[in-house]
Scaffold this motif. Structure first.
Motif, PDB file in Angstrom:
ATOM      1  N   HIS A  26     -34.632 -21.507  21.344  1.00  0.00           N
ATOM      2  CA  HIS A  26     -33.313 -21.441  20.486  1.00  0.00           C
ATOM      3  C   HIS A  26     -33.838 -21.992  19.005  1.00  0.00           C
ATOM      4  CE1 HIS A  26     -31.820 -19.026  24.500  1.00  0.00           C
ATOM      5  NE2 HIS A  26     -32.298 -19.678  24.616  1.00  0.00           N
ATOM      6  N   GLY A  27     -34.472 -21.939  18.672  1.00  0.00           N
ATOM      7  CA  GLY A  27     -34.665 -22.675  17.958  1.00  0.00           C
ATOM      8  C   GLY A  27     -34.987 -22.184  15.925  1.00  0.00           C
ATOM      9  N   GLY A  28     -35.358 -23.123  15.126  1.00  0.00           N
ATOM     10  CA  GLY A  28     -35.606 -22.710  14.346  1.00  0.00           C
ATOM     11  C   GLY A  28     -34.533 -21.912  13.499  1.00  0.00           C
ATOM     12  N   LYS A  29     -34.147 -22.304  12.447  1.00  0.00           N
ATOM     13  CA  LYS A  29     -33.386 -21.569  11.310  1.00  0.00           C
ATOM     14  C   LYS A  29     -33.313 -20.812  10.585  1.00  0.00           C
ATOM     15  CE  LYS A  29     -30.461 -26.194  11.821  1.00  0.00           C
ATOM     16  NZ  LYS A  29     -29.237 -26.580  11.022  1.00  0.00           N
TER      17      LYS A  29
ATOM     18  N   GLY B 160     -30.396  -3.807  20.437  1.00  0.00           N
ATOM     19  CA  GLY B 160     -30.622  -4.324  19.178  1.00  0.00           C
ATOM     20  C   GLY B 160     -32.317  -5.368  19.261  1.00  0.00           C
ATOM     21  N   VAL B 161     -32.049  -5.810  20.302  1.00  0.00           N
ATOM     22  CA  VAL B 161     -33.638  -7.087  20.111  1.00  0.00           C
ATOM     23  C   VAL B 161     -34.541  -6.060  20.353  1.00  0.00           C
ATOM     24  CG1 VAL B 161     -34.615  -8.398  21.480  1.00  0.00           C
ATOM     25  CG2 VAL B 161     -31.734  -8.197  21.639  1.00  0.00           C
ATOM     26  N   GLU B 162     -34.952  -4.738  20.556  1.00  0.00           N
ATOM     27  CA  GLU B 162     -35.700  -4.112  20.878  1.00  0.00           C
ATOM     28  C   GLU B 162     -35.954  -3.144  19.105  1.00  0.00           C
ATOM     29  OE1 GLU B 162     -38.958  -2.392  21.091  1.00  0.00           O
ATOM     30  OE2 GLU B 162     -38.288  -2.720  22.747  1.00  0.00           O
ATOM     31  N   ILE B 163     -34.754  -3.441  18.263  1.00  0.00           N
ATOM     32  CA  ILE B 163     -34.920  -2.624  17.395  1.00  0.00           C
ATOM     33  C   ILE B 163     -35.431  -3.452  15.932  1.00  0.00           C
ATOM     34  CG2 ILE B 163     -33.906  -2.292  15.566  1.00  0.00           C
ATOM     35  CD1 ILE B 163     -31.953  -0.367  17.270  1.00  0.00           C
ATOM     36  N   ALA B 164     -34.901  -5.176  16.346  1.00  0.00           N
ATOM     37  CA  ALA B 164     -35.195  -6.302  15.311  1.00  0.00           C
ATOM     38  C   ALA B 164     -37.065  -6.974  15.869  1.00  0.00           C
ATOM     39  CB  ALA B 164     -34.783  -7.702  15.963  1.00  0.00           C
ATOM     40  N   LEU B 165     -37.046  -6.188  17.437  1.00  0.00           N
ATOM     41  CA  LEU B 165     -38.438  -6.763  17.072  1.00  0.00           C
ATOM     42  C   LEU B 165     -39.451  -5.827  16.609  1.00  0.00           C
ATOM     43  CD1 LEU B 165     -41.164  -8.148  19.112  1.00  0.00           C
ATOM     44  CD2 LEU B 165     -40.060  -6.864  20.897  1.00  0.00           C
ATOM     45  N   ASP B 166     -39.295  -4.125  16.832  1.00  0.00           N
ATOM     46  CA  ASP B 166     -39.795  -3.264  16.533  1.00  0.00           C
ATOM     47  C   ASP B 166     -40.400  -3.317  13.725  1.00  0.00           C
ATOM     48  OD1 ASP B 166     -40.383  -1.952  17.724  1.00  0.00           O
ATOM     49  OD2 ASP B 166     -38.609  -0.633  18.265  1.00  0.00           O
ATOM     50  N   LEU B 167     -39.242  -4.210  14.072  1.00  0.00           N
ATOM     51  CA  LEU B 167     -38.953  -3.743  12.785  1.00  0.00           C
ATOM     52  C   LEU B 167     -39.549  -5.321  12.137  1.00  0.00           C
ATOM     53  CD1 LEU B 167     -35.217  -3.560  11.333  1.00  0.00           C
ATOM     54  CD2 LEU B 167     -37.050  -1.991  11.057  1.00  0.00           C
TER      55      LEU B 167
ATOM     56  N   GLY C  81     -32.575 -11.419  15.230  1.00  0.00           N
ATOM     57  CA  GLY C  81     -31.929 -11.077  15.182  1.00  0.00           C
ATOM     58  C   GLY C  81     -30.910 -11.409  15.142  1.00  0.00           C
ATOM     59  N   THR C  82     -29.383 -10.656  15.336  1.00  0.00           N
ATOM     60  CA  THR C  82     -27.761 -11.007  15.069  1.00  0.00           C
ATOM     61  C   THR C  82     -27.271 -10.124  16.581  1.00  0.00           C
ATOM     62  OG1 THR C  82     -27.416 -10.161  13.542  1.00  0.00           O
ATOM     63  CG2 THR C  82     -27.890 -12.666  13.843  1.00  0.00           C
ATOM     64  N   VAL C  83     -28.034  -9.390  17.422  1.00  0.00           N
ATOM     65  CA  VAL C  83     -27.231  -8.698  18.368  1.00  0.00           C
ATOM     66  C   VAL C  83     -27.533  -8.590  19.931  1.00  0.00           C
ATOM     67  CG1 VAL C  83     -26.058  -7.200  16.232  1.00  0.00           C
ATOM     68  CG2 VAL C  83     -28.640  -6.870  17.655  1.00  0.00           C
ATOM     69  N   ASP C  84     -26.578  -7.963  20.638  1.00  0.00           N
ATOM     70  CA  ASP C  84     -27.854  -7.650  21.838  1.00  0.00           C
ATOM     71  C   ASP C  84     -28.081  -8.867  22.212  1.00  0.00           C
ATOM     72  OD1 ASP C  84     -26.161  -4.453  21.589  1.00  0.00           O
ATOM     73  OD2 ASP C  84     -27.621  -4.431  21.386  1.00  0.00           O
TER      74      ASP C  84
ATOM     75  N   ASP D  35     -28.852  -0.231  15.359  1.00  0.00           N
ATOM     76  CA  ASP D  35     -28.144  -1.871  14.957  1.00  0.00           C
ATOM     77  C   ASP D  35     -27.502  -1.944  13.719  1.00  0.00           C
ATOM     78  OD1 ASP D  35     -28.738  -4.724  14.378  1.00  0.00           O
ATOM     79  OD2 ASP D  35     -30.806  -4.420  14.929  1.00  0.00           O
ATOM     80  N   ALA D  36     -26.301  -2.235  13.622  1.00  0.00           N
ATOM     81  CA  ALA D  36     -25.695  -2.203  12.435  1.00  0.00           C
ATOM     82  C   ALA D  36     -26.259  -3.459  11.383  1.00  0.00           C
ATOM     83  CB  ALA D  36     -24.387  -2.610  12.351  1.00  0.00           C
ATOM     84  N   ALA D  37     -26.922  -4.853  11.890  1.00  0.00           N
ATOM     85  CA  ALA D  37     -27.738  -5.654  11.142  1.00  0.00           C
ATOM     86  C   ALA D  37     -28.998  -5.320  11.056  1.00  0.00           C
ATOM     87  CB  ALA D  37     -27.282  -6.830  12.001  1.00  0.00           C
ATOM     88  N   ALA D  38     -29.448  -4.455  11.641  1.00  0.00           N
ATOM     89  CA  ALA D  38     -30.386  -4.266  11.459  1.00  0.00           C
ATOM     90  C   ALA D  38     -31.431  -4.319   9.880  1.00  0.00           C
ATOM     91  CB  ALA D  38     -31.498  -2.878  11.957  1.00  0.00           C
ATOM     92  N   GLU D  39     -31.052  -4.435   8.937  1.00  0.00           N
ATOM     93  CA  GLU D  39     -31.314  -4.703   7.547  1.00  0.00           C
ATOM     94  C   GLU D  39     -31.653  -5.757   6.958  1.00  0.00           C
ATOM     95  OE1 GLU D  39     -30.933  -3.152   2.273  1.00  0.00           O
ATOM     96  OE2 GLU D  39     -29.931  -1.983   4.143  1.00  0.00           O
ATOM     97  N   ALA D  40     -30.119  -6.599   7.135  1.00  0.00           N
ATOM     98  CA  ALA D  40     -29.658  -7.881   7.602  1.00  0.00           C
ATOM     99  C   ALA D  40     -30.559  -8.597   7.931  1.00  0.00           C
ATOM    100  CB  ALA D  40     -28.511  -8.200   7.376  1.00  0.00           C
ATOM    101  N   ASP D  41     -30.954  -8.163   9.071  1.00  0.00           N
ATOM    102  CA  ASP D  41     -31.594  -9.140   9.965  1.00  0.00           C
ATOM    103  C   ASP D  41     -32.856  -9.337   9.158  1.00  0.00           C
ATOM    104  OD1 ASP D  41     -29.399 -10.450  11.323  1.00  0.00           O
ATOM    105  OD2 ASP D  41     -30.051  -8.679  13.078  1.00  0.00           O
ATOM    106  N   LEU D  42     -33.983  -8.154   9.169  1.00  0.00           N
ATOM    107  CA  LEU D  42     -34.970  -7.722   8.570  1.00  0.00           C
ATOM    108  C   LEU D  42     -35.241  -8.812   7.755  1.00  0.00           C
ATOM    109  CD1 LEU D  42     -37.640  -6.650   8.970  1.00  0.00           C
ATOM    110  CD2 LEU D  42     -36.772  -4.502   7.144  1.00  0.00           C
ATOM    111  N   ALA D  43     -34.699  -8.806   6.369  1.00  0.00           N
ATOM    112  CA  ALA D  43     -34.177  -9.417   5.252  1.00  0.00           C
ATOM    113  C   ALA D  43     -34.575 -11.098   5.439  1.00  0.00           C
ATOM    114  CB  ALA D  43     -32.674  -9.100   4.373  1.00  0.00           C
ATOM    115  N   VAL D  44     -33.751 -11.948   6.528  1.00  0.00           N
ATOM    116  CA  VAL D  44     -33.811 -12.943   6.634  1.00  0.00           C
ATOM    117  C   VAL D  44     -35.640 -12.967   7.670  1.00  0.00           C
ATOM    118  CG1 VAL D  44     -33.182 -14.844   8.690  1.00  0.00           C
ATOM    119  CG2 VAL D  44     -31.882 -13.292   7.512  1.00  0.00           C
ATOM    120  N   TYR D  45     -36.103 -12.827   7.909  1.00  0.00           N
ATOM    121  CA  TYR D  45     -37.782 -12.544   8.690  1.00  0.00           C
ATOM    122  C   TYR D  45     -38.589 -12.397   7.698  1.00  0.00           C
ATOM    123  CZ  TYR D  45     -41.433 -11.459  11.404  1.00  0.00           C
ATOM    124  OH  TYR D  45     -43.547 -11.885  11.630  1.00  0.00           O
ATOM    125  N   ARG D  46     -37.923 -11.701   7.177  1.00  0.00           N
ATOM    126  CA  ARG D  46     -39.217 -11.754   5.546  1.00  0.00           C
ATOM    127  C   ARG D  46     -39.166 -12.705   4.916  1.00  0.00           C
ATOM    128  NH1 ARG D  46     -40.991  -5.970   5.294  1.00  0.00           N
ATOM    129  NH2 ARG D  46     -42.022  -6.406   3.163  1.00  0.00           N
TER     130      ARG D  46
END
Length: 413
Positions: free
Chosen positions: A68-71, A165-172, A325-328, A120-131
């Motif tokens: 649970h680390g890393g901002k 949602g976690v699966e979607i975040a991982l895939d993206l 990710g921020t869901v599920d 996953d309603a947050a998919a695009e926003a979460d992807l933006a943080v990752y990238r």
């Protein structure tokens, strides 16, 4: 596609093995995302998706519960000196690129699709943080890089959240890690039925995807064979996870002969020439089909049917990638594994190389595997032993858990 009855002559020993594997798997109950399970000997892993219903698939993401680390570092700060100190745990895109000797650019004309279940309603926003954290170019609806649709290809209405949602975040994130310049198409199926997921694959191809990743599966059998038609699209590379239960009954859609079946490895940094060591992951799915004839291009000695897998990449949640990710159940950064990580990564590598037409099936890897790292150690025989041969052990040349191996540049792709 040719199919065969499980009572075909000469298959008695195989069916005895598979029956025992089925009994073991039936006794192994997957859990909902809130409940940790002793994932492959580790008590720090949660299986994201619960047990699948009949004629349905389950996602194959495995979430670490002890990370649970890393901002993260956003925007331009990602490229600044010292930013690495703020990066989350887990392998980064740069780590994976170094381990697999991949170029940093390529694939700008490719669209990689991922087929998942629910919105996953947050998919695009979460992807933006990752990238942005890793300094990858933005991939948004506004700039034409990211698209999200339902299984009919429409932006609305989207299906309700169904816990993927976690699966979607991982895939993206894994497509992004492998091919930062690729476009990404997220197709959200109405349900986890093979009918709806198959329709999502068909729609992804209709919308122009060159590669389609499927990070889910269910045991092969007569009730899923009718779905094979949805995973046969010459000109498009259809890629699927081999499963997370080790050696036993092969997983569909990975077992379909038109699909590139992606197994899994454990990938760790090392003081050797490559800088990394890799072994077969204990959870990586492999097995000999009792229903589907061996393709003409597959020649392993001890399996008369379709053998899974064909190729592999990192999938061990203990050595897994960082995911945002921020869901599920994922509330920020985490480490996620399973062959749900390796399938979208390999789809991204195929896109990076830019020749999806080579992969109407996996035959290209059997013709020339010189551009792959041969994984020669490790086993996935935790629940079922294959008698010590290649079907459940990493060995020189072809083996079930890792196929012909992992990317060593893009030459094999």
């Amino acid at each position: 596609m040719n199919t065969r009855s499980p009572r075909t002559a000469g298959r008695l020993r195989l069916m005895t093995v598979l029956a025992a594997a089925g009994a073991l798997m039936a006794g192994f109950t997957t859990t909902a995302s809130a409940t940790p399970t002793a994932g492959h000997g580790k008590g720090n892993v949660t299986k994201v998706c619960g047990t699948a219903k009949a004629h349905q698939a389950r996602c194959l993401a495995e979430l670490r519960t002890d990370v649970h680390g890393g901002k993260g570092v956003r925007g331009a700060a990602a490229g600044m000196a010292g930013a690495a100190a703020a990066l989350p745990q887990g392998l980064s895109p740069a780590d994976l690129r170094a381990a697999y000797h991949l170029p940093a650019t390529g694939g700008a004309n490719q669209t990689v699709a991922i087929a998942d279940v629910g919105d996953d309603a947050a998919a695009e926003a979460d992807l933006a943080v990752y990238r942005s954290t890793y300094g990858l170019p933005a991939c948004t609806t506004a700039n034409g890089c990211f698209h999200k649709v339902n299984q009919r290809g429409a932006a609305t209405p989207l299906p309700p959240d169904q816990g993927w949602g976690v699966e979607i975040a991982l895939d993206l994130d894994m497509v992004s890690a492998a091919c930062p310049q690729c476009k990404i198409l997220l197709v959200e199926a109405d349900s986890a039925s093979f009918d709806d997921l198959g329709a999502s694959v068909d729609e992804a191809v209709a919308l122009g995807a060159g590669e389609v990743s499927n990070s889910y599966g269910g045991d092969e059998g007569g009730d899923v064979l009718s779905s094979a038609v949805h995973y046969a699209h010459p000109g498009t590379a259809i890629v699927a996870s081999s499963g997370d239960y080790g050696y036993g009954i092969p997983s569909a859609p990975a077992v379909f002969p038109s699909v590139v079946a992606v197994g899994g490895t454990s990938l760790t940094k090392a003081a050797n020439t490559r800088g990394w060591t890799e072994s077969a992951w204990s959870g990586a799915g492999s097995g000999c089909s009792a229903w589907i004839d061996k393709p003409a291009w597959q020649h392993d000695a001890n399996c008369p049917g379709r053998m899974v897998a064909d190729v592999a990449a990192d999938a061990d949640p203990q050595t897994g990638p960082a995911v945002y990710g921020t869901v599920d159940g994922l509330t920020g950064w985490g480490v996620v594994g399973g062959t749900s990580a390796s399938s979208p990564y390999i789809a991204g590598v195929i896109a990076l190389a830019g020749h999806p037409q080579k992969f109407a099936d996996a035959s290209a890897f059997y013709t020339d595997h010189s551009g792959l790292f041969d994984v020669t150690s490790g086993t996935n025989a935790e629940r079922m032993d294959c008698g010590g041969d290649y079907q459940c052990n990493g060995v020189a040349g072809y083996d079930g858990p890792t196929g012909w191996g992992t990317p060593n540049g893009i030459g094999a792709f």
